[in-house]
Design an enzyme around this catalytic site. Structure first.
Site, mmCIF file in Angstrom:
data_model
loop_
_atom_site.group_PDB
_atom_site.id
_atom_site.type_symbol
_atom_site.label_atom_id
_atom_site.label_comp_id
_atom_site.label_asym_id
_atom_site.label_seq_id
_atom_site.Cartn_x
_atom_site.Cartn_y
_atom_site.Cartn_z
ATOM 1 C CG HIS A 17 -0.824 1.608 0.643
ATOM 2 N ND1 HIS A 17 -1.615 1.479 -0.690
ATOM 3 C CD2 HIS A 17 -0.287 0.214 0.215
ATOM 4 C CE1 HIS A 17 -1.330 0.733 -1.550
ATOM 5 N NE2 HIS A 17 -1.214 -0.120 -1.068
ATOM 6 C CG ASN A 53 -4.156 -1.625 -5.416
ATOM 7 O OD1 ASN A 53 -4.249 -0.387 -3.906
ATOM 8 N ND2 ASN A 53 -2.868 -2.029 -5.324
ATOM 9 C CG HIS A 57 -6.811 -7.197 7.932
ATOM 10 N ND1 HIS A 57 -6.819 -8.510 7.049
ATOM 11 C CD2 HIS A 57 -5.935 -7.878 9.027
ATOM 12 C CE1 HIS A 57 -5.431 -9.597 7.814
ATOM 13 N NE2 HIS A 57 -5.317 -9.242 9.029
ATOM 14 C CE1 TYR A 91 -2.457 -6.570 3.076
ATOM 15 C CE2 TYR A 91 -3.061 -4.166 3.854
ATOM 16 C CZ TYR A 91 -2.283 -4.695 2.724
ATOM 17 O OH TYR A 91 -2.392 -4.741 1.303
HETATM 18 FE FE1 HDE Z 1 -0.802 -4.056 0.990
HETATM 19 N N1 HDE Z 1 -0.468 -3.495 2.415
HETATM 20 N N2 HDE Z 1 0.696 -6.315 0.698
HETATM 21 N N3 HDE Z 1 -1.463 -4.224 -0.712
HETATM 22 N N4 HDE Z 1 -2.241 -2.342 0.786
HETATM 23 C C1 HDE Z 1 -0.249 -2.568 3.374
HETATM 24 O O1 HDE Z 1 -0.713 -2.226 5.899
HETATM 25 C C2 HDE Z 1 0.871 -6.364 1.877
HETATM 26 C C3 HDE Z 1 -1.246 -5.510 -1.782
HETATM 27 C C4 HDE Z 1 -2.944 -1.898 -0.208
HETATM 28 O O2 HDE Z 1 -5.251 2.608 3.483
HETATM 29 C C5 HDE Z 1 -0.052 -2.362 5.687
HETATM 30 O O3 HDE Z 1 -1.921 -1.375 6.726
HETATM 31 C C6 HDE Z 1 1.410 -7.254 1.104
HETATM 32 C C7 HDE Z 1 -2.255 -5.861 -3.030
HETATM 33 C C8 HDE Z 1 -3.999 -1.387 0.478
HETATM 34 O O4 HDE Z 1 -4.497 2.329 5.132
HETATM 35 C C9 HDE Z 1 0.917 -3.938 4.711
HETATM 36 C C10 HDE Z 1 1.165 -7.604 0.078
HETATM 37 C C11 HDE Z 1 -3.549 -4.713 -2.555
HETATM 38 C C12 HDE Z 1 -3.389 -0.811 1.837
HETATM 39 C C13 HDE Z 1 0.430 -4.399 3.267
HETATM 40 C C14 HDE Z 1 0.258 -6.399 -0.422
HETATM 41 C C15 HDE Z 1 -3.219 -3.865 -1.332
HETATM 42 C C16 HDE Z 1 -2.244 -1.579 1.158
HETATM 43 C C17 HDE Z 1 0.909 -1.457 5.088
HETATM 44 C C18 HDE Z 1 1.972 -8.518 -0.464
HETATM 45 C C19 HDE Z 1 -4.663 -4.834 -3.647
HETATM 46 C C20 HDE Z 1 -3.582 0.456 2.075
HETATM 47 C C21 HDE Z 1 0.098 -0.336 5.819
HETATM 48 C C22 HDE Z 1 1.323 -10.190 -0.344
HETATM 49 C C23 HDE Z 1 -5.406 -5.384 -3.588
HETATM 50 C C24 HDE Z 1 -4.394 0.244 3.049
HETATM 51 C C25 HDE Z 1 -1.223 -0.954 6.146
HETATM 52 C C26 HDE Z 1 -5.072 1.870 3.986
HETATM 53 C C27 HDE Z 1 -1.723 -1.877 3.058
HETATM 54 C C28 HDE Z 1 1.550 -6.000 3.013
HETATM 55 C C29 HDE Z 1 -0.326 -6.141 -1.776
HETATM 56 C C30 HDE Z 1 -3.648 -2.785 -1.249
HETATM 57 C C31 HDE Z 1 2.355 -3.444 5.101
HETATM 58 C C32 HDE Z 1 2.575 -8.624 1.915
HETATM 59 C C33 HDE Z 1 -2.059 -7.262 -4.100
HETATM 60 C C34 HDE Z 1 -5.189 -0.085 -0.171
HETATM 61 O O5 HDE Z 1 0.395 -4.839 4.931
#
Ligand code: HDE
Length: 747
Positions: free
Chosen positions: A98, A171, A362, A385
């Site tokens: 993202h 999402n 988060h 997060y």
């Molecule tokens: Fe994320 N995801 N994600 N994700 N995600 C991040 O956090 C992660 C997942 C989503 O505009 C990171 O600050 C793991 C699902 C959005 O700043 C990180 C897993 C969904 C955003 C991270 C998922 C999301 C992130 C990277 C699997 C939809 C952007 C930077 C367990 C429900 C937020 C950050 C923004 C961002 C990890 C799966 C949505 C690395 C480990 C499912 C919208 O922490």
């Protein structure tokens, strides 16, 4: 004016940060003052003198300090060293996923008190307006990649509630690729540019991604969504949002229910075509970012309704799928979506870095009344997060960055760390204590203390998934069957494109074999496009995501036998979305010198009155000389835009203008391309003859009956009539009935 930090009596260095103050939105609604709380941090420099970061006024910002006019620079130059050091540190690590995003401020208001469902205070009172900050993003690309990549879009909402921040980090697609957080690094490594050459940027169309997914049947449902046009939205304002995981709502009586969160856009759900997406990426890689910015700046505030699917606790096992499985959705036919409130985005950020880049979301930021479930993907996210902010924002005090600060007061015994802002004045930084009077003390539930929902758990420790998790295909098939013919065609084309980019034949073949488990005809069509003689058979086990000592059959995809199989779900097709507004849609008025000035003016007025945006596009910049001797301001020269940046094209009459346009290859391409992309096309007078889909293209204007869908004008239609027809066509988004024919247009 600059915000002066100086008070009357003192030099104003004392800042209060522990009160919830009121403020107002752009509409004049009263809020809890998050925007005002940002005021002390806003700085414009207007009418101010240049200083160092220590406040010392700078006399010379042109020359470094030297030993003589031609002499060496001196280490003593604190102005130079401070400026360059700060510059050297301007970049922070981008988000690992993202990374590319854009954001806006806004507010949320509930329609009715939701006390029966949740004790969350911000969901109780329709008179209360809660400030929000929303960040949209793509997932795979780096910060500088194109907005129009085929990808999932992040839809992250931070609610600054009186009880603390609540982040709904979702999402634009209601399901996810994988079921367990342990697989996330694998998924992301597979989709990111390949490690040896860092190619391709922001694209899933390469070997490693399809290698991984073709071995992971659980990804098949999500694959259907990302290969659909949902992954190439027309606008961030025209996408749905989903919390994906099942969450819990808990009320004052401690009654809990399962909930799925939805965002429903009031402008409907609309997408572009892949051919457009490819061209937009070249014409304007900031297309979505610009669209959101301009809409908000012009007062066309994007809005979504918050929808809830509520499921009683005793219904947990009533479905053919597991509520804890994030690769499954709850069809709206089984559980309706109740619209409970409205989100409005009405203010662009002041500073991209300070707000959009530094905002830290988060899923674990919750308030009393909202709780988690054991979805194994959500559970992993609850760890990830905070960890990611530590590396990205450099330490444990990221909550003190203005955009991340809650409006609710923060008092605890956490201390120090990198870039600490708070001046903790208490001698005690531990609890229990007597020296500090026991403060800060714990809050009882009645005082708003967060009490985790006491879910009962009694089982052995193990590394497994629920039985129903292994039906990987039923909902992928449901999605496919629910699509319109146009949408199905686009999915087939997307798969042909993506797999066509895969170099390893075995990966292509395995993937097509996997698709046959979703739908035979889908697999056959993709196979044909790839030049495969037949749909390859994938030998079991389909699932290669098996523990070292696992028995393949117990990890194998199984088609459950749903008791009441759902054949179609209307909500899954964009064909059934809202198509009643032309608001904020962009129309190009294609014109050259000698254009019918009255037609231009009348059309502009009609479009603007309906909330659409009209821009004059011409072979040259500056002004056009119109009929009646009037000048018309040109917004864009043909060199700087393409029809892909607009929703429709209007060609006004004027013999000389139309003659010039017909002789200009870029003008002809402009209309042909708009026709190819099934956009609304309108003409008046001689302008009609430039429209490719118009039967009168090579002769007299045709009658209404003979026209193709979305091609308007001609006959004796006057400009207001043509404008009204154009607005109707614009509201329908695209004339898909034209697509089979339009595809053959070489544009
Ligand atoms: Fe994320 N995801 N994600 N994700 N995600 C991040 O956090 C992660 C997942 C989503 O505009 C990171 O600050 C793991 C699902 C959005 O700043 C990180 C897993 C969904 C955003 C991270 C998922 C999301 C992130 C990277 C699997 C939809 C952007 C930077 C367990 C429900 C937020 C950050 C923004 C961002 C990890 C799966 C949505 C690395 C480990 C499912 C919208 O922490």
């Amino acid at each position: 004016m600059a915000t002066r930090r100086r008070g009357k009596q003192t030099n104003g260095s004392k800042r209060k940060n522990d009160h919830v103050k009121n403020g107002t939105t752009a509409n004049g609604d009263v809020t809890n003052g998050k925007l005002e709380a940002l005021d002390p941090f806003r700085e414009s420099g207007a009418d101010e003198m240049l200083t160092t970061n220590q406040g010392t006024r700078i006399n010379d910002n042109q020359n470094s300090l030297k030993a003589g006019a031609r002499g060496p620079s001196l280490l003593e130059d604190f102005v130079l060293r401070e400026k360059i050091t700060h510059f050297d540190h301007e970049r922070i690590p981008e988000r690992v996923v993202h990374a590319r995003g854009t954001a806006a401020h806004g507010h949320f208001r509930v329609y009715q008190p939701l006390a029966d469902l949740t004790r969350a205070k911000f969901l109780q009172d329709p008179a209360v307006t809660t400030p929000v900050f929303v960040r949209f993003s793509t997932v795979a690309g780096s910060r500088g990649s194109s907005d129009l990549a085929r990808d999932v879009r992040g839809f992250a909402v931070k609610f600054y509630t009186e009880e603390g921040n609540f982040d709904l980090v979702g999402n634009n697609i209601p399901v996810f690729f994988i079921q367990d957080a342990l697989k996330f690094p694998d998924l992301i490594h597979a989709v990111k540019p390949e490690p040896h050459n860092e190619i391709p940027q922001a694209a899933s169309a390469h070997d490693t991604f399809w290698d991984f997914t073709s071995l992971m049947p659980e990804s098949m449902h999500m694959i259907m969504w990302v290969m659909s046009d949902r992954a190439i939205p027309r606008s961030l304002r025209m996408m749905e949002g989903f919390g994906i995981h099942t969450f819990r709502l808990v009320n004052e009586r401690n009654e809990a229910r399962f909930v799925k969160f939805h965002w429903k856009p009031l402008l409907g759900v609309h997408s572009v075509l892949w051919d457009e997406a490819v061209k937009i990426s070249g014409r304007d890689p900031d297309f979505h970012r610009r669209d959101l910015w301009e809409a908000i700046a012009s007062g066309a505030y994007p809005e979504w309704e918050l929808g809830l699917q509520v499921i009683e606790e005793d219904q947990e096992n009533a479905f053919d799928f597991d509520l804890l499985d994030p690769t499954k959705l709850v069809p709206e036919e089984l559980v309706p979506v109740h619209r409970v409130g409205r989100l409005t985005l009405d203010r662009n950020p002041d500073n991209f870095f300070a707000e959009t880049e530094q905002v830290a979301f988060h899923p674990g930021h919750v308030v009393p009344g909202i709780d988690f479930t054991d979805d194994p993907l959500l559970q992993g996210r609850l760890f990830s997060y905070t960890d990611t902010q530590l590396i990205r924002l450099g330490g444990p005090n990221f909550h003190e960055i203005p955009i991340n600060r809650p409006v609710a007061p923060v008092h605890n015994n956490q201390r120090d760390g990198h870039m600490r802002q708070t001046l903790n004045t208490s001698r005690t930084s531990y609890e229990p204590n007597s020296l500090g009077g026991g403060c800060p003390f714990q809050a009882g539930a009645q005082m708003g203390g967060f009490v985790s929902y006491p879910e009962r758990i009694a089982d052995a420790k193990m590394r497994r998934r629920g039985e129903k998790f292994f039906d990987h295909f039923s909902q992928a098939t449901l999605f496919w069957k629910s699509q319109s013919e146009t949408e199905k065609h686009h999915i087939v084309q997307a798969l042909r494109f993506e797999l066509g980019k895969v170099e390893t034949a075995a990966v292509r073949e395995r993937m097509v074999g996997m698709l046959a488990n979703v739908d035979r005809s889908l697999a056959e069509q993709v196979a044909e496009g790839l030049g495969l003689a037949a749909v390859p058979r994938v030998e079991p086990p389909l699932n290669r995501s098996i523990p070292a000592d696992g028995k393949p059959e117990s990890f194998e995809s199984r088609r459950a036998k749903p008791a009441r199989p759902l054949e179609r779900s209307e909500a899954l097709s964009m064909a059934n979305t809202i198509k009643d507004t032309a608001k904020s849609r962009k129309v190009a008025i294609l014109a050259a010198d000698g254009v019918d000035a009255t037609a231009v003016e009348t059309m502009k007025q009609a479009l603007t009155a309906a909330g659409a945006v009209a821009k004059v596009v011409a072979p040259h910049g500056g002004t056009l000389s119109g009929t009646r001797g009037s000048d018309i301001t040109v917004d864009f020269s043909l060199l700087t835009v393409g029809s892909v940046l607009f929703d429709a094209v209007f060609v006004p009459g004027g013999a000389q203008s139309v003659k010039t346009l017909k002789a200009d290859a870029m003008a002809v391409l402009f209309v042909n391309e708009a026709y190819k992309h099934c956009k609304a096309l309108a003409g008046t007078g001689e302008g009609v003859t430039l429209l490719p889909g118009h039967n009168g293209a090579h002769g007299a204007p045709s009658s209404v009956e003979e026209r193709e869908e979305g091609v308007v004008g001609g006959g004796d239609g006057d400009v207001p009539t043509v404008a009204a027809e154009l607005l109707k066509a614009l509201a329908r988004h695209r004339a898909w009935s034209r697509e089979t024919k339009a595809e053959h247009v070489p544009a």
